[in-house]
Enzyme design. Structure first.
Site, PDB file in Angstrom:
ATOM      1  N   PHE A   1       0.802  -1.215  -0.080  1.00 56.01           N
ATOM      2  CA  PHE A   1      -0.144  -0.012  -0.073  1.00 56.01           C
ATOM      3  C   PHE A   1       0.973   1.217   0.135  1.00 56.01           C
ATOM      4  O   PHE A   1       0.490   2.372  -0.521  1.00 56.01           O
ATOM      5  CB  PHE A   1      -0.981   0.245   1.200  1.00 56.01           C
ATOM      6  CG  PHE A   1      -0.246   0.437   2.420  1.00 56.01           C
ATOM      7  CD1 PHE A   1      -0.172   1.829   2.778  1.00 56.01           C
ATOM      8  CD2 PHE A   1       0.357  -0.444   3.595  1.00 56.01           C
ATOM      9  CE1 PHE A   1       0.434   2.148   3.845  1.00 56.01           C
ATOM     10  CE2 PHE A   1       0.731  -0.071   4.613  1.00 56.01           C
ATOM     11  CZ  PHE A   1       0.881   1.160   4.918  1.00 56.01           C
TER      12      PHE A   1
ATOM     13  N   LYS B   1      -0.927  -6.857  -9.396  1.00 54.08           N
ATOM     14  CA  LYS B   1      -1.981  -7.018  -8.229  1.00 54.08           C
ATOM     15  C   LYS B   1      -1.763  -5.781  -7.188  1.00 54.08           C
ATOM     16  O   LYS B   1      -0.806  -6.104  -6.444  1.00 54.08           O
ATOM     17  CB  LYS B   1      -1.970  -8.306  -7.752  1.00 54.08           C
ATOM     18  CG  LYS B   1      -3.445  -8.666  -6.907  1.00 54.08           C
ATOM     19  CD  LYS B   1      -3.723  -8.013  -5.800  1.00 54.08           C
ATOM     20  CE  LYS B   1      -3.152  -8.057  -4.376  1.00 54.08           C
ATOM     21  NZ  LYS B   1      -3.524  -7.116  -3.543  1.00 54.08           N
TER      22      LYS B   1
ATOM     23  N   GLU C   1      -5.037  -3.347  -2.081  1.00 53.95           N
ATOM     24  CA  GLU C   1      -6.499  -3.161  -2.057  1.00 53.95           C
ATOM     25  C   GLU C   1      -6.875  -2.048  -1.413  1.00 53.95           C
ATOM     26  O   GLU C   1      -7.679  -1.339  -1.470  1.00 53.95           O
ATOM     27  CB  GLU C   1      -7.312  -4.380  -1.338  1.00 53.95           C
ATOM     28  CG  GLU C   1      -6.923  -4.888  -0.169  1.00 53.95           C
ATOM     29  CD  GLU C   1      -6.117  -5.723  -0.010  1.00 53.95           C
ATOM     30  OE1 GLU C   1      -4.844  -5.681  -0.600  1.00 53.95           O
ATOM     31  OE2 GLU C   1      -5.918  -6.516   1.100  1.00 53.95           O
TER      32      GLU C   1
ATOM     33  N   SER D   1       5.170  -6.900   3.293  1.00 49.79           N
ATOM     34  CA  SER D   1       5.668  -7.334   4.922  1.00 49.79           C
ATOM     35  C   SER D   1       6.539  -8.702   4.690  1.00 49.79           C
ATOM     36  O   SER D   1       6.461  -9.260   4.017  1.00 49.79           O
ATOM     37  CB  SER D   1       4.645  -7.490   5.910  1.00 49.79           C
ATOM     38  OG  SER D   1       3.807  -8.370   5.392  1.00 49.79           O
TER      39      SER D   1
ATOM     40  N   CYS E   1       9.499   1.668   3.653  1.00 53.15           N
ATOM     41  CA  CYS E   1      10.211   0.451   3.637  1.00 53.15           C
ATOM     42  C   CYS E   1      11.747   1.044   4.041  1.00 53.15           C
ATOM     43  O   CYS E   1      12.521   0.313   4.612  1.00 53.15           O
ATOM     44  CB  CYS E   1      10.432  -0.372   2.723  1.00 53.15           C
ATOM     45  SG  CYS E   1      11.152   0.162   1.000  1.00 53.15           S
TER      46      CYS E   1
ATOM     47  N   GLU F   1       8.692  -4.299  13.058  1.00 48.90           N
ATOM     48  CA  GLU F   1       8.576  -3.362  12.262  1.00 48.90           C
ATOM     49  C   GLU F   1       7.441  -2.709  12.679  1.00 48.90           C
ATOM     50  O   GLU F   1       6.234  -3.235  12.680  1.00 48.90           O
ATOM     51  CB  GLU F   1       8.720  -3.864  10.828  1.00 48.90           C
ATOM     52  CG  GLU F   1       8.490  -2.688   9.888  1.00 48.90           C
ATOM     53  CD  GLU F   1       8.193  -3.123   8.313  1.00 48.90           C
ATOM     54  OE1 GLU F   1       7.348  -4.197   8.047  1.00 48.90           O
ATOM     55  OE2 GLU F   1       8.611  -2.479   7.487  1.00 48.90           O
TER      56      GLU F   1
HETATM   57  P1  NAD Z   1       1.448  -6.389   3.096  1.00 48.39           P
HETATM   58  O1  NAD Z   1       2.505  -7.677   3.144  1.00 48.39           O
HETATM   59  O2  NAD Z   1       0.304  -6.534   4.040  1.00 48.39           O
HETATM   60  O3  NAD Z   1       0.659  -6.626   1.681  1.00 48.39           O
HETATM   61  C1  NAD Z   1       1.556  -6.464   0.427  1.00 48.39           C
HETATM   62  C2  NAD Z   1       0.688  -7.365  -0.805  1.00 48.39           C
HETATM   63  O4  NAD Z   1       0.397  -8.575  -0.259  1.00 48.39           O
HETATM   64  C3  NAD Z   1      -0.656  -6.656  -0.959  1.00 48.39           C
HETATM   65  O5  NAD Z   1      -0.918  -6.627  -2.476  1.00 48.39           O
HETATM   66  C4  NAD Z   1      -1.675  -7.424  -0.346  1.00 48.39           C
HETATM   67  O6  NAD Z   1      -2.825  -7.571  -0.973  1.00 48.39           O
HETATM   68  C5  NAD Z   1      -0.938  -8.808  -0.359  1.00 48.39           C
HETATM   69  N1  NAD Z   1      -1.304  -9.779   0.957  1.00 48.39           N
HETATM   70  C6  NAD Z   1      -1.433  -9.177   2.005  1.00 48.39           C
HETATM   71  N2  NAD Z   1      -1.493 -10.408   2.928  1.00 48.39           N
HETATM   72  C7  NAD Z   1      -1.432 -11.429   2.220  1.00 48.39           C
HETATM   73  C8  NAD Z   1      -1.374 -12.835   2.545  1.00 48.39           C
HETATM   74  N3  NAD Z   1      -1.638 -13.350   3.669  1.00 48.39           N
HETATM   75  N4  NAD Z   1      -1.368 -13.629   1.509  1.00 48.39           N
HETATM   76  C9  NAD Z   1      -1.046 -13.337   0.060  1.00 48.39           C
HETATM   77  N5  NAD Z   1      -0.787 -12.019  -0.048  1.00 48.39           N
HETATM   78  C10 NAD Z   1      -1.142 -10.940   0.764  1.00 48.39           C
HETATM   79  O7  NAD Z   1       2.201  -5.086   3.008  1.00 48.39           O
HETATM   80  P2  NAD Z   1       1.459  -3.528   3.080  1.00 48.39           P
HETATM   81  O8  NAD Z   1       1.012  -3.550   4.647  1.00 48.39           O
HETATM   82  O9  NAD Z   1       0.605  -3.375   1.891  1.00 48.39           O
HETATM   83  O10 NAD Z   1       3.002  -2.717   3.140  1.00 48.39           O
HETATM   84  C11 NAD Z   1       3.745  -2.592   3.880  1.00 48.39           C
HETATM   85  C12 NAD Z   1       4.937  -3.431   4.019  1.00 48.39           C
HETATM   86  O11 NAD Z   1       5.614  -3.534   2.777  1.00 48.39           O
HETATM   87  C13 NAD Z   1       5.832  -3.130   5.311  1.00 48.39           C
HETATM   88  O12 NAD Z   1       6.618  -4.115   5.706  1.00 48.39           O
HETATM   89  C14 NAD Z   1       7.015  -2.637   4.394  1.00 48.39           C
HETATM   90  O13 NAD Z   1       8.170  -2.674   4.876  1.00 48.39           O
HETATM   91  C15 NAD Z   1       7.124  -3.516   3.092  1.00 48.39           C
HETATM   92  N6  NAD Z   1       7.695  -2.758   1.884  1.00 48.39           N
HETATM   93  C16 NAD Z   1       8.884  -3.302   1.726  1.00 48.39           C
HETATM   94  C17 NAD Z   1       9.427  -2.900   0.717  1.00 48.39           C
HETATM   95  C18 NAD Z   1      11.021  -3.049   0.297  1.00 48.39           C
HETATM   96  O14 NAD Z   1      11.477  -2.332  -0.848  1.00 48.39           O
HETATM   97  N7  NAD Z   1      11.743  -3.890   0.896  1.00 48.39           N
HETATM   98  C19 NAD Z   1       9.080  -1.556   0.042  1.00 48.39           C
HETATM   99  C20 NAD Z   1       7.892  -1.097   0.146  1.00 48.39           C
HETATM  100  C21 NAD Z   1       7.025  -1.796   1.292  1.00 48.39           C
END
Ligand code: NAD
Length: 497
Positions: free
Chosen positions: A150, A174, A177, A227, A282, A382
């Site tokens: 997000f 994808k 959401e 994450s 991140c 985190e």
């Molecule tokens: P998230 O892991 O909740 O979601 C990421 C994606 O995975 C979304 O598209 C979501 O719909 C999907 N998703 C969520 N839960 C899922 C599951 N159980 N099974 C399959 N798909 C699932 O992350 P977020 O809250 O959207 O974003 C924040 C996180 O992203 C933080 O941990 C941040 O550090 C990380 N991030 C990392 C980087 C990097 O370059 N390392 C960059 C940006 C964000």
């Protein structure tokens, strides 16, 4: 605007057949502004089928024509910066200037991809063996999936999509959401740039859509950002299904300040990197490691600066916006309370914020916690919010050991005037991206972005040369055209002569 954000399949926005939708919020007001369709496996199947149908034509389109589409997309994105930034602010909450910054960094990757021809060139060796020549090529993988978080609705998709498309792949995106609209804005720009329908497809959805992509046989590769627990899941499941995977995970980024550092520079950097985008980056600095006698002075300078920040609606020229959801805001506030209960000193308390906004937005002001120790949950987890934890150590060696003991290894920074210390830090620290007097060391697009340890699963980082390699496969061709070299029957292993 339509009430429901749909998918983008075959060049049109469609509602899909799942009949399931989720609310989309304006985090600054707390209001539900739209809903978003959540794809069923059948919807994902339709998107993948569209991408598969478009693939052969795009893969065989000349590099010259593919590159022209990239250049047109670059111009359209440049012209659409403001509109896209406002879409991001409306769904994510980050202030408009910050959203413009994310678009600018995404644009850099588009510009990098415009020059991909140079990186797709193979090598050629004449006469590697007698009248036998060898050359190499890099070919696209096919249909690839990009799954984004997000916090960067435009930049993270743009880390991957332009490179994948320029290399001749078809992409299914994808998005999160929580922030579905930026992806559709990008889809319309791709279409206007002349990209054939189906080469870029968007499926909106949650974990159901993600797992359907991970299990879909035509999908050859997955670029995931999110994450760490989900990155681990994506890496395991997609790898088990034989796909190429790069799964970028969460982070805990440390900024180490040595006693000889320019403390004004360090304090400015800590505030900018700690509270920009409400800490939902991140590469945000969440752990400030003060070495030796510098701590009190540094914390005072940071507290002074933090007190000047204006928190509120990102459309009102504030410095910092809300968090993405009410639940996330409450979770972050819970970490502050837990830190306080465990003995950390709350120097600036964001729970008392009075935001410049209407309605019931998801606000938490910038928060500074001092005397944090490595066993507190505010440090171990985190947090992904505007919370800067200050840890105090006695020496440079102790600081490096603390950073290296953390399971994450995304970014880290050192503030010092000592070149030898900077060199030692660069050499010893276990993180993928290192800043020296730079708090957010996000690499430029022609280098690659990625962390170490629990911050990345897979072995290839995003964009730059590694990104091109991720989205292509190497092939080496050995050629003989001279019929007069026929050597007759010889069953021994071929040797070069
Ligand atoms: P998230 O892991 O909740 O979601 C990421 C994606 O995975 C979304 O598209 C979501 O719909 C999907 N998703 C969520 N839960 C899922 C599951 N159980 N099974 C399959 N798909 C699932 O992350 P977020 O809250 O959207 O974003 C924040 C996180 O992203 C933080 O941990 C941040 O550090 C990380 N991030 C990392 C980087 C990097 O370059 N390392 C960059 C940006 C964000």
């Amino acid at each position: 605007m339509a009430d429901m954000v749909g998918h983008w399949i075959d060049g049109v926005e469609v509602p899909g057949g799942s009949g399931v939708a989720a609310d989309v919020f304006d985090p600054a007001t707390g209001a539900v502004t739209r809903t978003v369709a959540l794809a069923s496996p059948a919807d994902v199947g339709a998107a993948v089928a569209s991408a598969s149908a478009a693939l052969p034509g795009w893969r065989d389109t000349s590099l010259a024509r593919r590159t022209q589409v990239l250049f047109r997309f670059r111009e359209l994105l440049d012209a659409g910066r403001q509109e896209l930034a406002e879409i991001i602010t409306a769904e994510h909450g980050k202030v408009v200037s910050d959203a413009l910054g994310e678009v600018a960094r995404g644009l850099e990757v588009v510009e990098f991809a415009c020059g991909i021809a140079h990186l797709l060139k193979g090598g050629h060796t004449e006469n590697a063996s007698m009248r036998v020549d060898v050359h190499s090529l890099r070919q696209p993988l096919g249909v690839v999936a990009v799954i984004s978080p997000f916090n960067f609705p435009a930049m993270v998709p743009l880390w991957f999509v332009p490179v994948a498309i320029a290399a001749g792949n078809a992409v299914v995106l994808k998005p999160s959401e929580k922030v579905p609209s930026a992806a559709l804005f990008l889809a319309r720009l791709w279409q206007a740039a002349g990209l054939p329908d189906g080469v870029f497809t968007v499926v909106q959805g949650d974990r159901t859509a993600v797992d359907a992509l991970l299990d879909s046989p035509p999908v050859k590769a997955v670029s995931f950002v999110g994450s760490t627990p989900v990155a681990r899941h994506v890496h395991r499941r997609a790898s088990a299904n034989g796909k190429r995977v790069q799964a970028l995970g969460g982070a805990k980024n440390h900024m180490v300040v040595l006693p000889d550092a320019d403390l004004d520079l360090a304090a400015d950097a800590a505030v900018n990197a700690g509270f920009g985008s409400a800490g939902e980056r991140c590469m945000a600095v969440s752990a400030l490691v003060a070495v030796g006698p510098v701590a009190d002075d540094l914390v005072a300078r940071i507290a002074h600066r933090t007190a000047t920040l204006r928190t509120g609606d990102g459309r009102r020229g504030c410095d910092m916006g809300p968090l993405v959801t009410a639940a996330h805001r409450d979770r972050v506030a819970g970490y502050v309370a837990a830190g306080e209960a465990a003995g950390a000193r709350v120097v600036v308390d964001g729970r008392e914020v009075r935001p410049d906004a209407d309605g019931a937005g998801f606000f938490l002001g910038p928060t500074v916690l001092d005397h944090v120790t490595t066993d507190m949950s505010v440090y171990t987890d985190e947090i992904f919010g505007p919370v800067l934890s200050v840890l105090r150590v006695d020496s440079f060696a102790e600081a490096v050991a603390l950073v290296n003991a953390n399971p994450y290894g995304n970014g880290t920074a050192l503030f010092t005037r000592d070149g030898a210390a900077a060199r030692a830090f660069e050499n010893e620290v276990e993180a993928g991206m290192v800043g020296i007097n730079v708090a957010i060391p996000v690499p430029v697009s022609y280098y690659s972005f990625g962390g170490w340890k629990d911050s990345l699963f897979g072995d290839t980082h995003a964009h730059g040369t590694e990104g091109v390699h991720f989205f292509t496969r190497g092939k080496v061709v050995t050629t003989r055209w001279s019929a007069s070299d026929a050597a007759g029957l010889e069953l021994g292993f071929p040797q070069n002569v």
